[in-house]
Every structure is written in structure tokens, then in C-alpha cells.
Design a protein around this motif. Sequence first.
Motif, short mmCIF file in Angstrom:
data_model
loop_
_atom_site.label_atom_id
_atom_site.label_comp_id
_atom_site.label_asym_id
_atom_site.label_seq_id
_atom_site.Cartn_x
_atom_site.Cartn_y
_atom_site.Cartn_z
N ALA A 141 0.84 -1.21 0.00
CA ALA A 141 0.00 0.00 0.00
C ALA A 141 0.87 1.26 0.00
CB ALA A 141 -0.92 -0.01 1.22
N GLU A 142 1.96 1.23 0.78
CA GLU A 142 2.85 2.39 0.85
C GLU A 142 3.44 2.68 -0.52
OE1 GLU A 142 3.08 4.69 2.94
OE2 GLU A 142 4.52 5.62 1.55
N ARG A 143 3.87 1.61 -1.23
CA ARG A 143 4.45 1.80 -2.57
C ARG A 143 3.40 2.36 -3.55
NH1 ARG A 143 5.95 3.71 -5.98
NH2 ARG A 143 7.49 3.24 -7.60
N LEU A 144 2.17 1.87 -3.44
CA LEU A 144 1.11 2.33 -4.34
C LEU A 144 0.71 3.77 -4.03
CD1 LEU A 144 -1.03 -0.95 -4.47
CD2 LEU A 144 0.43 -0.03 -6.30
N ARG A 145 0.68 4.13 -2.76
CA ARG A 145 0.36 5.52 -2.41
C ARG A 145 1.43 6.47 -2.90
NH1 ARG A 145 -2.40 3.37 2.27
NH2 ARG A 145 -0.39 3.18 3.32
N SER A 146 2.68 6.01 -2.88
CA SER A 146 3.77 6.82 -3.43
C SER A 146 3.53 7.05 -4.93
CB SER A 146 5.11 6.11 -3.17
OG SER A 146 6.11 6.61 -4.02
N ALA A 147 3.04 6.00 -5.63
CA ALA A 147 2.73 6.14 -7.06
C ALA A 147 1.55 7.09 -7.27
CB ALA A 147 2.41 4.77 -7.66
N GLN A 148 0.60 7.08 -6.35
CA GLN A 148 -0.52 8.03 -6.44
C GLN A 148 0.00 9.47 -6.30
OE1 GLN A 148 -3.10 6.17 -3.38
NE2 GLN A 148 -4.64 5.86 -4.98
N ARG A 149 0.90 9.67 -5.33
CA ARG A 149 1.47 11.02 -5.12
C ARG A 149 2.26 11.46 -6.34
NH1 ARG A 149 2.28 8.86 0.17
NH2 ARG A 149 4.43 8.28 -0.35
N ALA A 150 2.91 10.48 -7.02
CA ALA A 150 3.73 10.80 -8.20
C ALA A 150 2.87 10.93 -9.46
CB ALA A 150 4.78 9.71 -8.39
N GLY A 151 1.54 10.77 -9.33
CA GLY A 151 0.66 10.92 -10.49
C GLY A 151 0.70 9.73 -11.44
N GLN A 152 1.15 8.56 -10.95
CA GLN A 152 1.21 7.37 -11.80
C GLN A 152 -0.01 6.47 -11.61
OE1 GLN A 152 5.05 5.80 -10.66
NE2 GLN A 152 6.16 7.27 -11.94
N ALA A 154 -4.34 6.75 -10.21
CA ALA A 154 -5.42 7.68 -9.84
C ALA A 154 -5.40 7.92 -8.33
CB ALA A 154 -6.76 7.10 -10.26
N ALA A 155 -5.42 9.19 -7.96
CA ALA A 155 -5.29 9.57 -6.55
C ALA A 155 -6.46 9.06 -5.71
CB ALA A 155 -5.17 11.09 -6.42
N ASP A 156 -7.63 8.88 -6.34
CA ASP A 156 -8.80 8.46 -5.57
C ASP A 156 -9.04 6.95 -5.62
OD1 ASP A 156 -9.45 8.30 -8.22
OD2 ASP A 156 -11.50 9.07 -7.98
N ALA A 157 -8.12 6.20 -6.22
CA ALA A 157 -8.31 4.75 -6.33
C ALA A 157 -8.17 4.08 -4.96
CB ALA A 157 -7.31 4.16 -7.32
N ASP A 158 -8.93 3.00 -4.76
CA ASP A 158 -8.90 2.23 -3.52
C ASP A 158 -7.66 1.32 -3.54
OD1 ASP A 158 -9.20 0.33 -1.54
OD2 ASP A 158 -11.30 -0.12 -1.99
N VAL A 159 -6.70 1.62 -2.69
CA VAL A 159 -5.43 0.90 -2.69
C VAL A 159 -5.62 -0.59 -2.39
CG1 VAL A 159 -3.24 0.67 -1.44
CG2 VAL A 159 -3.98 2.92 -2.24
N ARG A 195 -3.35 0.15 -16.09
CA ARG A 195 -4.31 0.71 -17.04
C ARG A 195 -5.65 0.98 -16.34
NH1 ARG A 195 -3.28 -3.27 -20.89
NH2 ARG A 195 -5.25 -4.24 -20.31
N ALA A 196 -6.06 0.04 -15.47
CA ALA A 196 -7.36 0.20 -14.80
C ALA A 196 -7.36 1.39 -13.85
CB ALA A 196 -7.71 -1.08 -14.04
N PHE A 197 -6.20 1.70 -13.28
CA PHE A 197 -6.14 2.74 -12.26
C PHE A 197 -5.30 3.93 -12.68
CE2 PHE A 197 -7.11 -1.23 -10.00
CZ PHE A 197 -8.27 -0.86 -9.35
N ARG A 198 -5.16 4.14 -13.98
CA ARG A 198 -4.34 5.28 -14.39
C ARG A 198 -5.07 6.58 -14.05
NH1 ARG A 198 -4.87 4.41 -20.95
NH2 ARG A 198 -7.05 5.07 -21.09
N PRO A 199 -4.30 7.66 -13.85
CA PRO A 199 -4.88 8.91 -13.34
C PRO A 199 -5.97 9.48 -14.25
CG PRO A 199 -2.48 8.99 -13.27
CD PRO A 199 -2.85 7.76 -14.02
N ASP A 200 -5.85 9.30 -15.56
CA ASP A 200 -6.80 9.93 -16.47
C ASP A 200 -7.97 9.03 -16.84
OD1 ASP A 200 -5.33 8.08 -17.84
OD2 ASP A 200 -5.15 9.27 -19.67
#
Lengths: 202, 202
Positions: A141-152, A154-159, A195-200
Motif C-alpha cells: 500500500a505504501e508503494r502504491l500511495r507513493s505512485a498516487q502522489r507521483a501521479g502514476q 489515480a489519486a482516488d483509487a482504492d489501494v 491501465r485500470a487505475f491510471r490517473p486519467d
Amino acid sequence: MAPRTPPDSTRRRERSRVAILTATRELITEVGYARLTIEAIAARAGVGKQTIYRWWSSKGAVVFDSLLALSESPDGGGIALPDTGDVEADLKAVMRATAAEFSDPAFEAPIRALNTEIINDPDLAAAYREKMDKPMRAAKAERLRSAQRAGQLAADADVDLIIDVLYAPFTQRWLLRSGPLDDEFVDALVDTVLRAFRPDRG
Amino acid sequence: MAPRTPPDSTRRRERSRVAILTATRELITEVGYARLTIEAIAARAGVGKQTIYRWWSSKGAVVFDSLLALSESPDGGGIALPDTGDVEADLKAVMRATAAEFSDPAFEAPIRALNTEIINDPDLAAAYREKMDKPMRAAKAERLRSAQRAGQLAADADVDLIIDVLYAPFTQRWLLRSGPLDDEFVDALVDTVLRAFRPDRG
């Protein structure tokens, strides 16, 4: 004054504990979980059967601790996934390494045995979740949240959902031997999830 | 001329087979897989132990056939997933129904037992893949290909990968009891997978 050392009995206890857990892992690999007995563990570890029964309530409990010991780092530090700033590369590297580890017989037999026990024993399943799955999930989860912060991602995705979708097909394929656990499969999984959780995503 | 009927011995054999498979499913639910014995199955089914040993090589094999019998439709027809033309609605409906089925104790205990056996028995795992998983996978694949033709999923997406990503987190959550298998989770899974494989994915 001389530095204080632990009393002999404490050191002897710790030596016995390590010997028992090592013997357990070795024997599972050699004879399989079904034929593993407390007697054989005691004989291999050079301790009395009663010592094992005093410390563990069941065969499943000894197996569980023998695996838990493997994941404890010597310096007592927590688990962390690599973070090079590239979540795709990091996930592929970690999951490829895990796939290799899962095909190592020394690791494969005991973890398969543990999974069997967990399926039929809700108490052991709870212990597994608390002591093994939770710290691993926290690291992912920590690694994925870091990716969310880096914009890689989607920030609102359920980790938690990302972790399920990323790791369950991997574990399932290994557990049920339904297909090869190779780099190609790992890469396809990571690509799908990113692809499923990309920011855009729309 | 009177219509030919099967000889008595054939009908008796079929009655015994059905009684054995029914007794097996009932006993797993009542006493659990670990405490299930061939003796108890024979007693419940009203047949001799030797009859069971003649037809099946192990406890796991009887359990497997008792579950296979559940999925055989009386008319001998194959399995098909509903196809209303809306893949999102169809997948959510089917998976919500499966989640309800998986929480029914009469189904839950035997299928959990079978999963345990499969993990430790590569031969049984192969039989499971061939006789149970393969027809189910074919039905899922057919529904997903229909969605590809309807432009609801990317035409070039790997259908096997879609099935893995859709169903493994579901099975895993049930098997390891790692979280509730509810409508919310099912819907989130379907949404994730449809997003990952939508036709306009970049």
C-alpha cells in the motif's frame, strides 16, 4: 563490570526454538505437510516432543511460526518495496522476484502447506492475516500511495482493491497450478492494473 | 415388445453411486473434510466400504465426483452465462449470485475441502482443471468474446487474462476469508476489469 549476558536457560531456549523451526521447514520440504509429525520435528531438532507441545498448540501453529521466522529481518526492521520512482518497473521487478521465490521447493512446500491449513482453520487464517499478510499489504500500500502522489495511479483509487487485483491472480495461479507463473504473466498483470487505475481514467 | 429397461444391476449401481455422492456432500457439511471417512460415507449411503474403494482411489476423488455431480445439469446441456447485451450488468448479476452461493454452508464446506485437496495434489488439480474449471472458463470466455464483438471490451484483449483478473480476487477473498464477499466488492471488481480492458484504452 562484565556486560550482562542472558542466562544459559534463555539462550538454550532460543537455540531450541530455532532448531525446531528449521527442522519443521526442512521436513515439510522432504516429506510434505501431510506426513509431517511432531515426533519427526522433535527428533530432527534434538528436543523432546513435550518441548514442542509446550510452545505450540498444533502442527499448523509450528508450521506457521517456521514461516513467520523466514520473513523476520535480522535487524528487526519492517518490510518495504523498492521505490525508484517508476511504479511499473518496481512492481514488475518485485513480482518477478516473488515468482522465482515461489518456484523454489524450499519455500514452495511450506507456504503451500500453510495455505492449506489457512483454508480450513479460521483461527490460523486470522493469525496469518495479522502477522504475515498485514505487514506485506502495508508495504504494498505504501508503494502504491507513493505512485498516487507521483501521479502514476489515480489519486482516488482504492489501494486495497489495487492490491487484490494485482496479487490475487498471481497467488491463485500458483496455488491451483492453473498456468505458468512467468515474467510474461507478471508483466501482463501489472500492465492491466496500471491501465485500470491510471490517473486519467474516465 | 416392451421397451428395454436397464438390467437390475445397472440400476442398482447407479442408485449406489448417487447415494455415495450425496452422503459425501452431507457428511462434509456436517463433520468437515478432515474428519470425513470412507467408513462413514459407506454407512450413510448403505453400501459396503469395498464398493467405494472399487470405484474411487481416494477420499479426495470421491469428494471431487460429489461436487462434479452438482454441476452436471440433468439435461446434459453445457453451462452458459447470461447475455442480455450488457456485459457490465451480466457480470455483476452472475458474480453476485456466485457470492451468495459461496456463503451457503451446503456448498461452502465441500468446495473448500476440494480446494484444499487440489493445492496438495497435482493429479486432482489436473482433474479439476479439466472437468470443472475448463467448462466454466469456456462459458466465461464465450460471454467475454460476445462483449468484444459488441464493442464493450477491447477486441485484442487476452480473454484468459480478463478471466484471471476478474475471478481470482473473488476466489482468493473467499478462500482466505480476507474480506467480505459482498455486492460492493463484486461491483468494484467488474468496474475495474471493464476499465482495464475498455475498447479505447491507450
